[in-house]
Structures are given as C-alpha cells and as structure tokens.
Design a protein around this motif. Structure first.
Motif, PDB file in Angstrom:
ATOM      1  N   ALA A   1       0.834  -1.216   0.000  1.00 33.69           N
ATOM      2  CA  ALA A   1       0.000   0.000   0.000  1.00 33.69           C
ATOM      3  C   ALA A   1       0.864   1.260   0.000  1.00 33.69           C
ATOM      4  O   ALA A   1       0.925   1.993   0.976  1.00 33.69           O
ATOM      5  CB  ALA A   1      -0.961   0.002   1.179  1.00 33.69           C
ATOM      6  N   PRO A   2       1.556   1.553  -1.118  1.00 36.75           N
ATOM      7  CA  PRO A   2       2.554   2.619  -1.142  1.00 36.75           C
ATOM      8  C   PRO A   2       1.950   4.015  -1.111  1.00 36.75           C
ATOM      9  O   PRO A   2       0.960   4.314  -1.779  1.00 36.75           O
ATOM     10  CB  PRO A   2       3.283   2.381  -2.467  1.00 36.75           C
ATOM     11  N   SER A   3       2.566   4.887  -0.326  1.00 37.30           N
ATOM     12  CA  SER A   3       2.215   6.313  -0.322  1.00 37.30           C
ATOM     13  C   SER A   3       3.422   7.096   0.165  1.00 37.30           C
ATOM     14  O   SER A   3       3.970   6.822   1.231  1.00 37.30           O
ATOM     15  CB  SER A   3       1.014   6.580   0.598  1.00 37.30           C
ATOM     16  N   GLY A   4       3.833   8.064  -0.639  1.00 39.81           N
ATOM     17  CA  GLY A   4       5.024   8.838  -0.310  1.00 39.81           C
ATOM     18  C   GLY A   4       6.264   8.198  -0.893  1.00 39.81           C
ATOM     19  O   GLY A   4       6.477   6.983  -0.746  1.00 39.81           O
ATOM     20  N   LEU A   5       7.063   8.997  -1.593  1.00 38.07           N
ATOM     21  CA  LEU A   5       8.284   8.499  -2.225  1.00 38.07           C
ATOM     22  C   LEU A   5       9.289   9.632  -2.275  1.00 38.07           C
ATOM     23  O   LEU A   5       8.960  10.744  -2.692  1.00 38.07           O
ATOM     24  CB  LEU A   5       7.976   8.002  -3.639  1.00 38.07           C
ATOM     25  N   ALA A   6      10.502   9.364  -1.823  1.00 36.57           N
ATOM     26  CA  ALA A   6      11.555  10.378  -1.813  1.00 36.57           C
ATOM     27  C   ALA A   6      12.807   9.834  -2.490  1.00 36.57           C
ATOM     28  O   ALA A   6      13.118   8.643  -2.375  1.00 36.57           O
ATOM     29  CB  ALA A   6      11.891  10.803  -0.381  1.00 36.57           C
ATOM     30  N   TYR A   7      13.513  10.713  -3.183  1.00 38.19           N
ATOM     31  CA  TYR A   7      14.823  10.396  -3.747  1.00 38.19           C
ATOM     32  C   TYR A   7      15.870  11.039  -2.849  1.00 38.19           C
ATOM     33  O   TYR A   7      15.780  12.238  -2.523  1.00 38.19           O
ATOM     34  CB  TYR A   7      14.939  10.941  -5.163  1.00 38.19           C
TER      35      TYR A   7
ATOM     36  N   ILE B   1      15.192  13.720   6.143  1.00 41.93           N
ATOM     37  CA  ILE B   1      14.035  13.004   5.626  1.00 41.93           C
ATOM     38  C   ILE B   1      12.889  13.190   6.613  1.00 41.93           C
ATOM     39  O   ILE B   1      13.045  12.959   7.819  1.00 41.93           O
ATOM     40  CB  ILE B   1      14.329  11.493   5.464  1.00 41.93           C
ATOM     41  N   TYR B   2      11.725  13.576   6.094  1.00 40.07           N
ATOM     42  CA  TYR B   2      10.542  13.805   6.923  1.00 40.07           C
ATOM     43  C   TYR B   2       9.439  12.832   6.534  1.00 40.07           C
ATOM     44  O   TYR B   2       9.263  12.503   5.353  1.00 40.07           O
ATOM     45  CB  TYR B   2      10.053  15.249   6.775  1.00 40.07           C
ATOM     46  N   LEU B   3       8.674  12.385   7.544  1.00 39.36           N
ATOM     47  CA  LEU B   3       7.578  11.452   7.345  1.00 39.36           C
ATOM     48  C   LEU B   3       6.313  12.005   7.993  1.00 39.36           C
ATOM     49  O   LEU B   3       6.377  12.711   9.001  1.00 39.36           O
ATOM     50  CB  LEU B   3       7.888  10.089   7.990  1.00 39.36           C
ATOM     51  N   LEU B   4       5.164  11.652   7.418  1.00 36.16           N
ATOM     52  CA  LEU B   4       3.865  11.888   8.038  1.00 36.16           C
ATOM     53  C   LEU B   4       3.194  10.548   8.253  1.00 36.16           C
ATOM     54  O   LEU B   4       3.269   9.664   7.390  1.00 36.16           O
ATOM     55  CB  LEU B   4       2.969  12.744   7.141  1.00 36.16           C
ATOM     56  N   ASN B   5       2.520  10.388   9.402  1.00 34.74           N
ATOM     57  CA  ASN B   5       1.720   9.179   9.595  1.00 34.74           C
ATOM     58  C   ASN B   5       0.234   9.524   9.556  1.00 34.74           C
ATOM     59  O   ASN B   5      -0.202  10.575  10.022  1.00 34.74           O
ATOM     60  CB  ASN B   5       2.102   8.431  10.872  1.00 34.74           C
ATOM     61  N   ASP B   6      -0.524   8.633   8.953  1.00 31.07           N
ATOM     62  CA  ASP B   6      -1.928   8.874   8.643  1.00 31.07           C
ATOM     63  C   ASP B   6      -2.825   8.372   9.766  1.00 31.07           C
ATOM     64  O   ASP B   6      -3.197   7.200   9.819  1.00 31.07           O
ATOM     65  CB  ASP B   6      -2.276   8.180   7.324  1.00 31.07           C
ATOM     66  N   THR B   7      -3.172   9.281  10.683  1.00 29.36           N
ATOM     67  CA  THR B   7      -4.039   8.966  11.795  1.00 29.36           C
ATOM     68  C   THR B   7      -4.711  10.252  12.245  1.00 29.36           C
ATOM     69  O   THR B   7      -4.301  11.348  11.857  1.00 29.36           O
ATOM     70  CB  THR B   7      -3.255   8.322  12.962  1.00 29.36           C
ATOM     71  N   SER B   8      -5.758  10.122  13.077  1.00 26.07           N
ATOM     72  CA  SER B   8      -6.463  11.318  13.547  1.00 26.07           C
ATOM     73  C   SER B   8      -5.623  12.140  14.516  1.00 26.07           C
ATOM     74  O   SER B   8      -5.938  13.304  14.795  1.00 26.07           O
ATOM     75  CB  SER B   8      -7.784  10.920  14.214  1.00 26.07           C
ATOM     76  N   ASP B   9      -4.558  11.550  15.046  1.00 27.58           N
ATOM     77  CA  ASP B   9      -3.605  12.288  15.883  1.00 27.58           C
ATOM     78  C   ASP B   9      -2.209  12.061  15.312  1.00 27.58           C
ATOM     79  O   ASP B   9      -1.325  11.523  15.966  1.00 27.58           O
ATOM     80  CB  ASP B   9      -3.697  11.822  17.344  1.00 27.58           C
ATOM     81  N   GLY B  10      -2.043  12.488  14.063  1.00 31.73           N
ATOM     82  CA  GLY B  10      -0.805  12.219  13.347  1.00 31.73           C
ATOM     83  C   GLY B  10       0.310  13.182  13.700  1.00 31.73           C
ATOM     84  O   GLY B  10       0.114  14.174  14.417  1.00 31.73           O
ATOM     85  N   GLY B  11       1.490  12.894  13.166  1.00 25.78           N
ATOM     86  CA  GLY B  11       2.642  13.726  13.460  1.00 25.78           C
ATOM     87  C   GLY B  11       3.540  13.906  12.256  1.00 25.78           C
ATOM     88  O   GLY B  11       3.432  13.215  11.249  1.00 25.78           O
ATOM     89  N   LEU B  12       4.435  14.875  12.399  1.00 29.54           N
ATOM     90  CA  LEU B  12       5.517  15.120  11.453  1.00 29.54           C
ATOM     91  C   LEU B  12       6.795  14.630  12.119  1.00 29.54           C
ATOM     92  O   LEU B  12       7.131  15.070  13.233  1.00 29.54           O
ATOM     93  CB  LEU B  12       5.610  16.611  11.127  1.00 29.54           C
ATOM     94  N   PHE B  13       7.502  13.732  11.451  1.00 29.08           N
ATOM     95  CA  PHE B  13       8.677  13.087  12.021  1.00 29.08           C
ATOM     96  C   PHE B  13       9.891  13.307  11.128  1.00 29.08           C
ATOM     97  O   PHE B  13       9.758  13.480   9.916  1.00 29.08           O
ATOM     98  CB  PHE B  13       8.435  11.581  12.172  1.00 29.08           C
ATOM     99  N   ARG B  14      11.074  13.295  11.754  1.00 25.56           N
ATOM    100  CA  ARG B  14      12.316  13.507  11.025  1.00 25.56           C
ATOM    101  C   ARG B  14      13.260  12.321  11.272  1.00 25.56           C
ATOM    102  O   ARG B  14      13.408  11.867  12.417  1.00 25.56           O
ATOM    103  CB  ARG B  14      12.984  14.809  11.489  1.00 25.56           C
TER     104      ARG B  14
ATOM    105  N   ARG C   1       2.114   8.086   5.335  1.00 26.00           N
ATOM    106  CA  ARG C   1       1.417   8.734   4.224  1.00 26.00           C
ATOM    107  C   ARG C   1       2.368   9.485   3.297  1.00 26.00           C
ATOM    108  O   ARG C   1       2.186   9.502   2.085  1.00 26.00           O
ATOM    109  CB  ARG C   1       0.363   9.693   4.782  1.00 26.00           C
ATOM    110  N   ASP C   2       3.384  10.147   3.854  1.00 28.66           N
ATOM    111  CA  ASP C   2       4.287  10.918   3.001  1.00 28.66           C
ATOM    112  C   ASP C   2       5.725  10.710   3.438  1.00 28.66           C
ATOM    113  O   ASP C   2       6.008  10.520   4.638  1.00 28.66           O
ATOM    114  CB  ASP C   2       3.936  12.409   3.046  1.00 28.66           C
ATOM    115  N   VAL C   3       6.625  10.734   2.460  1.00 26.85           N
ATOM    116  CA  VAL C   3       8.072  10.657   2.677  1.00 26.85           C
ATOM    117  C   VAL C   3       8.682  11.786   1.854  1.00 26.85           C
ATOM    118  O   VAL C   3       8.430  11.888   0.659  1.00 26.85           O
ATOM    119  CB  VAL C   3       8.645   9.298   2.221  1.00 26.85           C
ATOM    120  N   TYR C   4       9.511  12.611   2.490  1.00 26.04           N
ATOM    121  CA  TYR C   4       9.945  13.860   1.842  1.00 26.04           C
ATOM    122  C   TYR C   4      11.359  14.198   2.269  1.00 26.04           C
ATOM    123  O   TYR C   4      11.660  14.285   3.463  1.00 26.04           O
ATOM    124  CB  TYR C   4       8.970  14.966   2.260  1.00 26.04           C
ATOM    125  N   GLN C   5      12.266  14.361   1.308  1.00 29.15           N
ATOM    126  CA  GLN C   5      13.578  14.938   1.611  1.00 29.15           C
ATOM    127  C   GLN C   5      13.477  16.439   1.446  1.00 29.15           C
ATOM    128  O   GLN C   5      13.215  16.949   0.346  1.00 29.15           O
ATOM    129  CB  GLN C   5      14.676  14.395   0.702  1.00 29.15           C
TER     130      GLN C   5
END
Length: 383
Positions: free
Chosen positions: A300-306, A364-377, A354-358
């Motif tokens: 179930a892919p979502s988010g892609l970073a190079y 590298i930053y990530l988002l998790n898909d939940t009602s109490d989600g976060g931004l992670f590094r 949900r997202d992967v972002y350089q």
C-alpha cells in the motif's frame, strides 16, 4: 531538483535533540533512539503532533513547514507549533478525498514565483474531481488563490484521486490522478484524465510537447496512462520519474514514468480481486509497460523520496518508499533504471506512513496517517 544540505554538524542528546537549521534552533522529541540498518543507523524524532490525517508536507525557505490535512485544513508548523491557515479551497473530504498534496514552485523565494501548489478533491455536479490550485502565503491565510486545473470528469465514489505533485527540471509540473475506483477501464482511455500522470505548465496548461498535445485522440495534459492510483512521485537527480502505485490486492508497483507509455492497468497487473482469489488482468499485455519492481505483499505505497542528501551519504541515489497498510519504510537501491536491492528500514513504528519527503535541509521527513498524526524527522543516530 537538487537539494543541498544546509546542516554542517549534528548534536546528539538522550531525551531530545536540538538542531540548528539556517540559524533557527528547534527541539524535537526522540521517538526511536537508534534503528539499525544496512547502510545507516538512524533515529526518529517527532517535530510536531496533533495533526489530523496529514497527507503531505513541504518546507518553506525560512524553516517552517506546510502540512495538508485531508479534512481540508492547511497547517503551518513553526518550531513544533501548529497553526492553521485560512483561504484554502473547498474540498470534499469524504472517503479518500480532501486536501491532498502540497508543493512549492521550484523558484519559490524570489518574490515573483512564490506560489504554493495544492491538489484536492473538488465537489461538483456528478461527484468529485481531482483539482489543482495555487496560492500565495499571506498573514495567517492563503491569498490570490487560483484554481488552475480540474480533471475533465466529475464522478463518484470518493476514492483513487492519486494527487501527487513533482516538478521536472524543465519547469513543468507532474500531477497524478487515480482511476477513481469504479470503472477500471477509464485508465486505458486517453480521452479521460482518470488513471494517468499529467504534465502541466506552472499555470496549469498543457505543454505543446506532451505526447497527445495536438492529437484529437487524446487529452493534451496526459503524460502517461494505465496508472491505477499513484500516491508516491519523485523526479530523481538524473531526471528519471519514479512512481509508487497502488494495485488492488497485492501487486503494488514501482514504475519508471515515461511520456506516452501505457502502464497496463487493468489489462496488465499482478493484482488480485479484493473479494476473491482471482487475477484482475494478465501479468503482461501487448502495448503496455511492466513495472520496474513489485512491492511484496500488500505494501500500500504512499510517499516516495529520492535521497541525495549529504546527511545520509550511504543512501544517496536510493528511493525511500512509505507504506500505509504495511506500516513500512522501504529503502530501494537503484542501478540505473532497475532495482538492485530493497531493505525494510522499519515496520510498525509510526503506523500508516502517508508521506516521505527529503527537505532542502537534507533531512528526511515522514507523516503518519491517523487522527492524531505527526511530522517526524529521520536523523543519523549519535555516534
């Protein structure tokens, strides 16, 4: 687009981490102190929390972040504090719809091109359509909001919007649209935007050198087709376009997107029906392009970073792919246009990714898909 690291040194602490980025100091909670992997040991820190089903993230030149929430809100994250901006487009937040991707113009910061691009599910007669708008960042709100592209056909139900954005070095903008979830054959119809990758100008028009521009047989915006639902999209340093694509039950794909190519859905797929153990199509079909790589199981892919960051030198040239149902972060080692190896960096630690972002700061930053989600590094673990 080439991202240059703005960080020359890293300081490791046991309970929290202070990082100096472009003269700004921010504190973040350490979620995982050390995760061992083949190329880099790294840690996960939480930059911000309290985000409601966050979908996409981008970093402003001043170090703040913009994060879309599917319910239709755009968050401005400043040193861990979350504020919401007014002026966002009206969205249909039913099912998989809502406020989706966000990207900055590649020349953002020069004044003239300070545009923020947003994709979303637009309500209208007959259901919803994937749409694209651009706006400027004002004081606490978006200003000069312009809707610059709308999918040609409104339909229901509220799923398979695709909706990732990526800029090419030629200044054109790639945008994905899913097959919309009911009539799979739409992805094979080049007179329908559903199930395709579009290539647009910065104002939402179709470039004259698109594969079907000037050809009455196809829509001028379409760049590739036969794509079920791409939710990971990135342009690598060498210009190659990589896309993570949802199949149905198993058979999720990593594709190398090229102009005018038919990627097969639903004629050619390794996916099965949700309700029964039956193949949806043939594994290959004439006139279609096979995937470069098929993800294992129900990824179930979502988010892609190079990755080309100096902060992660042993990951340079690799892709990082997020997984929703699998809750995985996968490292993909490339050899030109082929996949050389893969490694699961972690699974189950953040939930649905949900997202992967350089970002331009090299992290590298990530988002998790939940009602109490976060931004992670992600950061290299302390030595």
């Amino acid at each position: 687009m080439k991202y240059l690291s703005m960080v020359a040194a890293r300081l490791g602490l046991t309970m929290a981490l202070c990082v100096t980025i472009a003269g700004h100091v921010s504190a973040a909670e350490v979620v995982e102190k050390r995760i061992e992997s083949e190329k880099h040991d790294f840690r996960i820190v939480k930059v911000a929390g309290g985000l409601h089903h966050p979908w996409a993230v981008t970093r402003l030149p001043d170090g703040r972040f913009l994060v879309t929430e599917r319910r239709g809100k755009l968050a401005l994250v400043d040193d861990g504090e979350v504020k919401y901006l007014g002026g966002t487009p009206e969205v249909s937040a039913l099912g998989q719809g809502g406020l989706l991707d966000v990207a900055l113009h590649p020349q953002y910061g020069d004044g003239e091109h300070d545009w923020i691009y947003l994709t979303y599910s637009k309500p209208g007669d007959g259901g919803t359509a994937t749409a694209l708008a651009r706006a400027r960042l004002g004081d606490g709100r978006l200003e000069k909001v312009e809707e610059i592209f709308v999918q040609d056909r409104f339909s229901s139900p509220g799923r398979h919007y695709g909706s990732r954005l990526a800029w090419r070095d030629d200044g054109t903008l790639l945008m994905t649209i899913g097959d919309r979830g009911v009539d799979r054959s739409r992805a094979q119809d080049i007179t329908d935007h559903a199930g395709s990758v579009l290539r647009l100008t910065e104002t939402g028009a179709a470039p004259e050198d698109n594969p079907f521009a000037g050809d009455k047989k196809g829509l001028a915006e379409i760049f590739s087709y036969g794509n079920r639902n791409i939710q990971g999209l990135v342009v690598a340093e060498d210009g190659r376009i990589w896309a993570s694509e949802h199949a149905a039950r198993t058979g999720d794909e990593l594709n190398l997107i090229e102009p005018g190519v038919n990627y097969g859905w639903p004629r050619a797929t390794r996916s099965k029906e949700y309700s029964r153990d039956e193949a949806i199509g043939a594994k290959t079909a004439p006139g279609t392009r096979d995937a470069v790589h098929y993800y294992e199981g129900r990824f179930a892919p979502s988010g892609l970073a190079y990755v080309n960051s100096a902060i992660f030198p042993n990951w340079q040239g690799n892709l990082l792919a997020g997984g929703l149902g699998s809750e995985k972060l996968l490292r993909i080692e490339l050899d030109g246009d082929k996949v050389k190896a893969t490694e699961t960096l972690f699974a189950g630690k953040l939930g649905r990714i949900r997202d992967v972002y350089q970002a331009p700061d090299g992290y590298i930053y990530l988002l998790n898909d939940t009602s109490d989600g976060g931004l992670f590094r992600l950061e290299p673990a302390g030595r």
